[in-house]
Write a protein that holds these residues in place. Sequence first.
Motif: not given
Length: 162
Positions: A45-54
Amino acid sequence: MHTICRGCGYLWLETPGSTVELIPGSVTLVRGGPNHSIGHGASTECLETEVLRARHAHARPSDNPQATVFLCGAYRFSGDVGGGLLDALPQVVTLSAADDNPLREVITLLSREPVRTEPAQQIVLDRLLDLLLVLAVRSDSRFGKPRCRMVTKMTGPGSTRR
C-alpha cells in the motif's frame, strides 16, 4: 524516472504481472500515461507523494540505515524532440549500470543534492536529472541500434555540438 540509491524496491502498474524490481544503480523510465506505484514490497500500500513528504520532511538517509532511499523525477516534453524520444521507449524500461558506468556517479550526486541548502539547488537538480536521462538513453542504445530517430540524429554523422 526512478532510481534506488539504497535498499531495494518495486515498481508496478495497475496491470497484473507488471512488477519490476528496483535495485541500486539502475534507472527505471516510465513513459507517461499509466498510473504506477513504488514501494518496499511488491503491491505494498502506497502513500500519496504529499503524505510521504510530510511524514519524512525532516528525515535524513542516515536516520534509518535500513530504509530504502529512492529518487523520482518527471519531465513534460513538448515538440518533436520529446515525442520522438517517448515514442521510442517501451512503457517501462529498467536500465542497469555497470560499476564503472557514469549513471552511478550521477545517481550519487543526485541523491546528495536534495538535503543540501545551497543557492541554485533547483538548477543543480534539474541539470542532474537531464544528465541522468541522457546517460540512461545512451546506455540503452549502446548495445545495439539506437531506439529512435532522434537519438540517431543527435549522435549520427554530421551532428554538431553547441
